[in-house]
Every structure is written in structure tokens, then in C-alpha cells.
Design an enzyme around this catalytic site. Structure first.
Site, short mmCIF file in Angstrom:
data_model
loop_
_atom_site.label_atom_id
_atom_site.label_comp_id
_atom_site.label_asym_id
_atom_site.label_seq_id
_atom_site.Cartn_x
_atom_site.Cartn_y
_atom_site.Cartn_z
N ASP A 1 -3.51 -17.51 7.70
CA ASP A 1 -3.30 -18.09 6.37
C ASP A 1 -3.02 -19.58 6.42
N GLY B 1 -0.66 -17.22 -6.35
CA GLY B 1 -1.27 -17.68 -5.12
C GLY B 1 -0.23 -17.95 -4.04
N HIS C 1 -23.91 14.76 2.21
CA HIS C 1 -23.72 15.17 0.81
C HIS C 1 -22.69 16.28 0.76
N VAL D 1 -4.95 -10.75 -7.10
CA VAL D 1 -4.85 -9.53 -6.28
C VAL D 1 -3.44 -8.94 -6.36
N ILE D 2 -2.42 -9.77 -6.14
CA ILE D 2 -1.05 -9.24 -6.12
C ILE D 2 -0.67 -8.74 -7.51
N LYS E 1 0.83 -1.21 0.00
CA LYS E 1 0.00 0.00 0.00
C LYS E 1 0.86 1.26 0.00
N GLY F 1 9.89 -22.08 15.91
CA GLY F 1 9.06 -22.87 16.81
C GLY F 1 8.66 -24.21 16.20
N VAL G 1 1.45 -20.54 -19.24
CA VAL G 1 2.90 -20.33 -19.34
C VAL G 1 3.56 -21.70 -19.41
N ALA H 1 -5.45 -10.57 6.02
CA ALA H 1 -4.94 -10.19 7.34
C ALA H 1 -6.07 -10.08 8.37
P1 FAD Z 1 1.87 -14.22 8.19
O1 FAD Z 1 1.62 -12.77 8.11
O2 FAD Z 1 2.46 -14.92 7.02
O3 FAD Z 1 2.81 -14.41 9.46
C1 FAD Z 1 3.33 -15.64 9.83
C2 FAD Z 1 4.54 -15.41 10.71
O4 FAD Z 1 4.93 -16.66 11.28
C3 FAD Z 1 5.76 -14.91 9.94
O5 FAD Z 1 6.28 -13.78 10.59
C4 FAD Z 1 6.73 -16.07 9.96
O6 FAD Z 1 8.10 -15.67 9.99
C5 FAD Z 1 6.35 -16.76 11.26
N1 FAD Z 1 6.66 -18.19 11.31
C6 FAD Z 1 6.33 -19.15 10.40
N2 FAD Z 1 6.73 -20.36 10.84
C7 FAD Z 1 7.32 -20.16 12.04
C8 FAD Z 1 7.92 -21.02 12.98
N3 FAD Z 1 7.95 -22.34 12.80
N4 FAD Z 1 8.45 -20.47 14.09
C9 FAD Z 1 8.41 -19.14 14.31
N5 FAD Z 1 7.84 -18.28 13.46
C10 FAD Z 1 7.29 -18.78 12.34
N6 FAD Z 1 -4.15 -9.10 3.14
C11 FAD Z 1 -5.08 -8.16 3.41
O7 FAD Z 1 -6.02 -8.42 4.17
N7 FAD Z 1 -5.01 -6.92 2.85
C12 FAD Z 1 -4.01 -6.58 2.00
O8 FAD Z 1 -3.97 -5.45 1.52
C13 FAD Z 1 -3.02 -7.55 1.70
N8 FAD Z 1 -2.01 -7.25 0.87
C14 FAD Z 1 -1.04 -8.20 0.62
C15 FAD Z 1 -0.02 -7.87 -0.26
C16 FAD Z 1 0.97 -8.79 -0.53
C17 FAD Z 1 2.08 -8.43 -1.49
C18 FAD Z 1 0.93 -10.07 0.09
C19 FAD Z 1 2.02 -11.07 -0.17
C20 FAD Z 1 -0.09 -10.40 0.96
C21 FAD Z 1 -1.10 -9.47 1.23
N9 FAD Z 1 -2.17 -9.75 2.06
C22 FAD Z 1 -3.12 -8.82 2.31
C23 FAD Z 1 -2.30 -11.07 2.73
C24 FAD Z 1 -1.81 -10.95 4.18
O9 FAD Z 1 -0.48 -10.50 4.18
C25 FAD Z 1 -1.91 -12.31 4.85
O10 FAD Z 1 -3.24 -12.77 4.76
C26 FAD Z 1 -1.55 -12.20 6.33
O11 FAD Z 1 -0.24 -11.71 6.50
C27 FAD Z 1 -1.65 -13.56 7.01
O12 FAD Z 1 -1.38 -13.41 8.35
P2 FAD Z 1 -0.82 -14.61 9.24
O13 FAD Z 1 -0.55 -14.03 10.58
O14 FAD Z 1 -1.69 -15.78 9.11
O15 FAD Z 1 0.58 -15.04 8.56
P1 NAD Z 2 -4.62 -14.88 -6.20
O1 NAD Z 2 -5.23 -16.17 -5.90
O2 NAD Z 2 -5.34 -13.63 -5.89
O3 NAD Z 2 -4.30 -14.78 -7.77
C1 NAD Z 2 -3.51 -15.71 -8.42
C2 NAD Z 2 -3.90 -15.69 -9.88
O4 NAD Z 2 -2.98 -16.49 -10.59
C3 NAD Z 2 -5.28 -16.31 -10.13
O5 NAD Z 2 -6.02 -15.45 -10.95
C4 NAD Z 2 -4.97 -17.64 -10.81
O6 NAD Z 2 -5.96 -18.02 -11.72
C5 NAD Z 2 -3.67 -17.31 -11.51
N1 NAD Z 2 -2.81 -18.45 -11.79
C6 NAD Z 2 -2.58 -19.54 -11.04
N2 NAD Z 2 -1.67 -20.34 -11.64
C7 NAD Z 2 -1.30 -19.73 -12.79
C8 NAD Z 2 -0.38 -20.04 -13.83
N3 NAD Z 2 0.36 -21.14 -13.78
N4 NAD Z 2 -0.27 -19.18 -14.86
C9 NAD Z 2 -1.00 -18.03 -14.91
N5 NAD Z 2 -1.89 -17.69 -13.94
C10 NAD Z 2 -2.02 -18.52 -12.89
O7 NAD Z 2 -3.18 -14.93 -5.52
P2 NAD Z 2 -2.06 -13.81 -5.36
O8 NAD Z 2 -2.38 -12.63 -6.18
O9 NAD Z 2 -0.77 -14.52 -5.52
O10 NAD Z 2 -2.23 -13.42 -3.84
C11 NAD Z 2 -2.09 -14.42 -2.81
C12 NAD Z 2 -3.01 -14.17 -1.66
O11 NAD Z 2 -2.62 -13.01 -0.96
C13 NAD Z 2 -4.43 -13.97 -2.13
O12 NAD Z 2 -5.15 -15.13 -1.80
C14 NAD Z 2 -4.95 -12.81 -1.35
O13 NAD Z 2 -5.95 -13.23 -0.48
C15 NAD Z 2 -3.76 -12.29 -0.56
N6 NAD Z 2 -3.59 -10.88 -0.92
C16 NAD Z 2 -4.57 -10.01 -0.56
C17 NAD Z 2 -4.48 -8.68 -0.92
C18 NAD Z 2 -5.57 -7.75 -0.54
O14 NAD Z 2 -6.38 -8.11 0.31
N7 NAD Z 2 -5.63 -6.55 -1.10
C19 NAD Z 2 -3.39 -8.23 -1.66
C20 NAD Z 2 -2.42 -9.15 -2.02
C21 NAD Z 2 -2.54 -10.47 -1.64
#
Ligand code: FAD
Ligand code: NAD
Length: 483
Positions: A323, A282, A455, A194-195, A58, A122, A248, A331
Site C-alpha cells: 500500500d 480512502g 453442471h 469498498v469499505i 470478512k 523501523g 459533507v 493485499a
Molecule cells: P499493511 O497491511 O498496512 O501493513 C503494514 C505494517 O507495517 C503494519 O503492521 C504496520 O504496523 C507496520 N509498520 C508501519 N510503519 C512501520 C515502521 N516504521 N516500523 C515498523 N513497522 C511499521 N484488501 C484486499 O485485498 N482484500 C480485502 O478483502 C480487503 N479488505 C479490507 C478491509 C478493510 C476494513 C481495510 C481497512 C482494508 C482492506 N483491504 C483489503 C486492504 C488491505 O488490508 C491492504 O491492501 C493491505 O493490508 C496492505 O498490505 P501492506 O503489507 O502493504 O500494509
Molecule cells: P475507496 O477508495 O474504495 O472509497 C472511498 C469512497 O469515498 C469513494 O467512493 C470516494 O469517492 C468517497 N469519498 C472521498 N471523499 C469523500 C468525502 N469527503 N465525502 C464523501 N465521500 C467521499 O476507499 P475505502 O473504502 O476507504 O477503502 C480504502 C482502500 O482499502 C481501498 O482502496 C481498497 O483498495 C482497500 N479495501 C479493499 C477491500 C477489498 O478488496 N474487498 C475492502 C476494503 C478496503
């Protein structure tokens, strides 16, 4: 054997850190184990979300939007910027400062809530014991009455486009795409999810020619397809080249570029060369090295930790959230599960409503949804009414040059209760939250339509869409018939 805790949380992402703080608030002696370290070897809290996910993406979306606005949008306001340029390393530095601030904030919250932060990897042993291995390989075993697994997820890798930092970081995952030090001229994106759309937008706004190769034939297949179609139209107009139905088949790094081979939607072989390639197809649950063979915790067929509706695993007193368990990888979904689990551990009967979880894509305009799509309702045989309203008839949107998009409200045909709301348009993330609150209170479309909205606000589009469910929208352009 070391100290005993009421609760040990493994992982400090938005699921884990929230669970730890809530447990501590409830008077439980709590520790949170995290393996992530910075260059100085100190613990980094906040997980994917704060460090390489929600927050840094963001930050870059905001910077790139400002640049793009100044570049293309200021003239009409009579604002002359002269020669404009983007300093990418500065933009990345700003992002890193924000990440450090947010992650440090969690460390501060742990201190003020008396959550013990334990650095290390852990592993859950039998009998609710957690073995923590530190950076030097030393290990300590802690005991707990309850263990909460919150180890999150990592990007999915595909063999046809392996992410290999040894190849000059040309093929990257989302983390690499948050680190570019210059604007790639030609940017390939595998996966228009999304990404792909968020990070594709960032670099497109700064000048990259972006091509998204998406395997599915439909765009944003899980979203309401009317809104998805509108979104594709808007993003394509902005310059994203979104190619659906592409398989691909390979990629080859050649010096400073990568050649991608794919079959297009007609099954014809294509090749395209990029300066950078983001693979974002994904994420998968992360459980590597987490469970001792006799821990008793079971995974489901897709590798997620198996839990019931209240996030209890197959072992009493061991829970899993975020996750690493079923449900959307968001999140706020993980954080809410963290609260529910902490409160259940404390003996309360907390529950979570999985039917009302907002979902947002932070493109410009934003895309946001809550509840069910029209496609889901059709498949379930539910009778419904739909109201839509375009932002081009909303004064505030016109004044802000943000008239692209619409609000779509879906209500039950018999009870009028809101079943879903889907928006592409300005501030969609905040607008959809208003509807989510309404849905939690069992609101009907009529209730929203009868509510007085300020408004001029973007939110008037929500009221008008609600009125439109029954054909009563006041400012509806091109109306054919009025009921
Ligand atoms: P994580 O955030 O992945 O945290 C897991 C933690 O556990 C990590 O710090 C890891 O180091 C630690 N860990 C793992 N295994 C161990 C272990 N064995 N011992 C100790 N520590 C460990 N979601 C949204 O809702 N809004 C968004 O705008 C959004 N944008 C995103 C953009 C990107 C580019 C990406 C990649 C993801 C985005 N997401 C977004 C998804 C969001 O980041 C995840 O859904 C969220 O972080 C999941 O939270 P979590 O706590 O389950 O896991
Ligand atoms: P995604 O599931 O949103 O999108 C992955 C896309 O890749 C899908 O459209 C799928 O059909 C396509 N795909 C899969 N295999 C493929 C292939 N071999 N070739 C071409 N296309 C292919 O996953 P993401 O964008 O990687 O994001 C991962 C997760 O992170 C999402 O599930 C989302 O919930 C979370 N995320 C959330 C936000 C947000 O809330 N704004 C932002 C970023 C990520």
C-alpha cells in the site's frame, strides 16, 4: 551496530511478511521489523489485512450474512428458527479469535522459515541501515544488503468529520466499525467505496438503518458502470440508502449521537443524525518517522514511496511494496510484489503483471472484476465485443436463491482475447479468478466458451457470458436474435 542481514523488511503486513518468507526460502538471512504490539506488549504480525482489514471484515460479513439468512431466508426452505437474536459481543469475540489465529500463524511461519522477527519502530538511515526503536525508547541499528519497505497505509481523515475516540467512539474509521458492541440503530457512512459497502452491509444486515453519503455523482466510479449500476440496484433493494453527489460540510457529536450536515446532489443543505458514523473515504500511504533525511528514498507527489516497475526505490538495494507504493491498495497486490522483490534480490528476473489483478467487494452478492472496464476501453479507442449472462438463467443460482446479478465478459474485437471480466453475483470472487487465469494464458472468449464446465455450478455463467460474446449463449433468456 548490531547484526547484519541480507534482507530487512520493515512492516509485516501481507506485503512485508510474504517478502520476508520468500527471501528466507531463497536462503537469504532475513529479518522483519514490526511496531504493532498487543496488550501484553508482544509483536503482532499481519498488518492491516489480518488485524483490522480483510480478515476481520470478512469474519463479520460472514456472521452477519448467516444472521440475515436465518432471519429472512430460511422460511422458504421450511426451516423455522423461532425467535432469533444477535449477540454482538459474541460475534466480535469470534472475529477477534480468528484475527489472533491468523496473526499467530504468521509468527509461526516466520519461525519455521527462520525469519527473525524484530519488535519496534523501523527507520531507514543512509547506507541501508535500519534503526529500530523499541517500546522503551531504546534503539538498535541493523545493517542489511537490501531493505524492503512495506509500511502500508492508514485511513484518510477529513476535517469535516474527525475521528476522535474521546467522543465515545461515535465517529469512527474502519477499525472502529469492526468493534461496535451493539447494533447502531442509525448508521451513517461517509464514502460509498469498498469499505463503506462492506461494513455498511454488515451492520445493515443486523438491523441498522444505513445511509451512505458519497461525494461522487457516479457509484463505484472506477468499476465497469453496467456492473456498478446493477450492484447499486441490488444493494438498494437490500436496504442500503446510497446517496450520490453529497458534500459533507460538517459533523457535531451531541451526547450519544452525531449530526452530519451535507449538501445533497441538488446543492441543498441537509442534516441527518446518526448513532454511529463511519468515515471511509480512502487510505493514504504510511511513512511517518520512516525515512531519515539523508536516506535518499524519494516520495511521489501523492506521498507514496516512489518506485519503478520492479519496486526499486531511488536508492539501490532499497525496495518498497504494498500500500505504501502506487497501484491498487489490495493485499494480494502487495504480496505478489513481495515475492517479486525477494526473487529479484536473490538474482532472479521475476516480474508482476499489473494488468491482471482481481478486485473484489465482499457484499452479498459479491462484486468482482479483472482487467479493463468498458469505459476504459472506450476511452482508449479499443474495439471490443461484450457478452453478458444473468445468474437468473443459471440452475445452480436459482436453486441457491442467488439469482441476482450477471457476468460481463469483454473481448478484443479482432483477436477475441479477453480484456476484462466484471461480475456481480454468487461466488463472484472465485469466478473472476477463473477468468484471471485464462487471461494470464492469453485466453480468448471462444477458449472459455469451448471449455467444459461442471453442471450445475455458478461458473456456468462465465461460460455462457463467453459464448454470449459471439451471440452463442445457450440459456440466454429474452434473446432477440440468434447469430
Ligand atoms: P499493511 O497491511 O498496512 O501493513 C503494514 C505494517 O507495517 C503494519 O503492521 C504496520 O504496523 C507496520 N509498520 C508501519 N510503519 C512501520 C515502521 N516504521 N516500523 C515498523 N513497522 C511499521 N484488501 C484486499 O485485498 N482484500 C480485502 O478483502 C480487503 N479488505 C479490507 C478491509 C478493510 C476494513 C481495510 C481497512 C482494508 C482492506 N483491504 C483489503 C486492504 C488491505 O488490508 C491492504 O491492501 C493491505 O493490508 C496492505 O498490505 P501492506 O503489507 O502493504 O500494509
Ligand atoms: P475507496 O477508495 O474504495 O472509497 C472511498 C469512497 O469515498 C469513494 O467512493 C470516494 O469517492 C468517497 N469519498 C472521498 N471523499 C469523500 C468525502 N469527503 N465525502 C464523501 N465521500 C467521499 O476507499 P475505502 O473504502 O476507504 O477503502 C480504502 C482502500 O482499502 C481501498 O482502496 C481498497 O483498495 C482497500 N479495501 C479493499 C477491500 C477489498 O478488496 N474487498 C475492502 C476494503 C478496503
Amino acid at each position: 551496530m548490531s547484526e547484519k542481514y541480507d534482507v530487512i523488511v520493515i512492516g509485516s503486513g501481507p506485503a512485508g511478511y510474504v517478502a520476508a518468507i520468500r527471501a528466507a526460502q531463497l536462503g537469504l538471512k532475513t529479518a522483519c521489523v514490526e511496531k504493532w504490539t498487543n496488550d501484553a506488549g508482544s509483536v503482532v504480525n499481519g498488518g492491516t489485512c489480518l488485524n483490522v482489514g480483510c480478515i476481520p471484515s470478512k469474519a463479520l460479513l460472514d456472521s452477519s450474512h448467516r444472521y440475515h439468512d436465518a432471519h429472512d431466508g430460511f422460511d422458504q426452505h421450511g426451516i423455522n428458527t423461532g425467535d432469533l437474536s444477535i449477540n454482538v459481543p459474541e460475534m466480535i469475540k469470534r472475529k477477534e479469535k480468528i484475527v489472533a489465529q491468523m496473526s499467530g500463524g504468521i509468527t509461526g511461519l516466520f519461525k519455521s522459515n527462520k525469519v527473525t522477527s524484530i519488535l519496534g519502530y523501523g527507520k531507514l538511515l543512509a547506507g541501508k541501515k535500519v534503526e529500530v526503536t523499541d517500546n522503551d525508547g531504546g534503539s538498535t541499528v541493523y545493517e542489511a544488503d537490501n531493505v524492503v519497505i512495506a509500511t502500508g497505509s492508514v485511513p484518510v481523515n477529513i476535517p469535516v468529520a474527525p475521528v476522535n475516540p474521546a467522543d465515545n467512539n461515535i465517529v469512527v474509521d474502519s477499525t472502529g466499525a469492526l468493534e461496535f458492541q451493539e447494533v447502531p440503530k442509525r448508521l451513517g457512512v461517509i464514502g460509498a467505496g469498498v469499505i463503506g459497502l462492506e461494513l455498511g452491509s454488515v451492520w445493515s444486515r443486523l438491523g441498522s438503518e444505513v445511509v451512505c453519503l458519497e461525494a461522487m455523482d457516479s457509484f463505484l466510479a472506477m468499476m465497469d458502470q453496467q456492473i456498478a449500476k446493477e450492484t447499486k440496484k441490488i444493494l438498494t433493494k437490500q436496504g442500503l440508502d446510497i446517496r450520490l453527489g453529497c458534500r459533507v460540510t460538517g459533523s457535531e457529536v451531541k451526547g450519544e449521537e452525531v449530526e452530519v450536515s451535507y449538501l445533497d446532489s441538488n446543492g441543498e443543505e441537509q442534516k441527518q443524525t446518526f448513532d454511529k458514523l463511519i468515515v471511509c473515504v480512502g487510505r493514504r500511504p504510511f511513512t511517518e518517522g520512516l525515512l531519515a533525511e539523508d536516506s535518499g528514498v524519494k516520495l511521489d507527489e501523492r506521498g507514496f514511496i516512489f518506485v519503478d516497475d520492479n519496486c526499486a526505490t531511488t536508492v539501490s538495494g532499497v525496495w518498497a511494496i504494498g500500500d505504501v507504493v502506487r497501484g491498487p491498495m489490495l493485499a494480494h497486490k502487495g504480496s505478489e510484489e513481495g515475492v517479486v522483490v525477494a526473487e529479484r534480490i536473490a538474482g532472479q528476473k521475476a516480474m508482476m503483471n499489473y494488468n491482471i489483478i482481481p478486485n473484489v467487494i465482499y457484499t452479498h452478492p459479491e462484486v468482482a472484476s479483472v482487467g479493463q472496464t468498458e469505459e476504459q476501453l472506450k476511452a482508449d479507442g479499443v474495439e471490443y465485443n461484450v457478452g453478458t449472462f444473468p445468474f437468473l438463467a443459471i440452475g445452480r443460482a436459482v436453486a441457491a436463491d442467488s439469482q441476482d446479478g450477471m457476468v460481463k465478459m469483454i473481448a478484443d474485437a479482432k483477436t477475441d482475447r479477453i480484456l476484462g471480466c466484471h461480475i456481480v453475483g454468487p461466488s463472484a470472487s472465485d469466478l473472476v479468478q477463473q477468468v484471471a487465469i485464462g487471461m494470464e494464458f492469453g485466453s480468448t472468449a471462444e477458449d472459455i466458451g469451448m471449455t467444459v464446465f461442471g453442471h450445475p455450478t455458478f461458473s456456468e455463467a462465465v461460460k455462457e457470458a463467453a459464448l454470449s460474446v459471439h451471440g452463442h449463449a445457450i440459456h440466454m433468456p429474452n434473446r432477440k436474435k440468434r447469430k
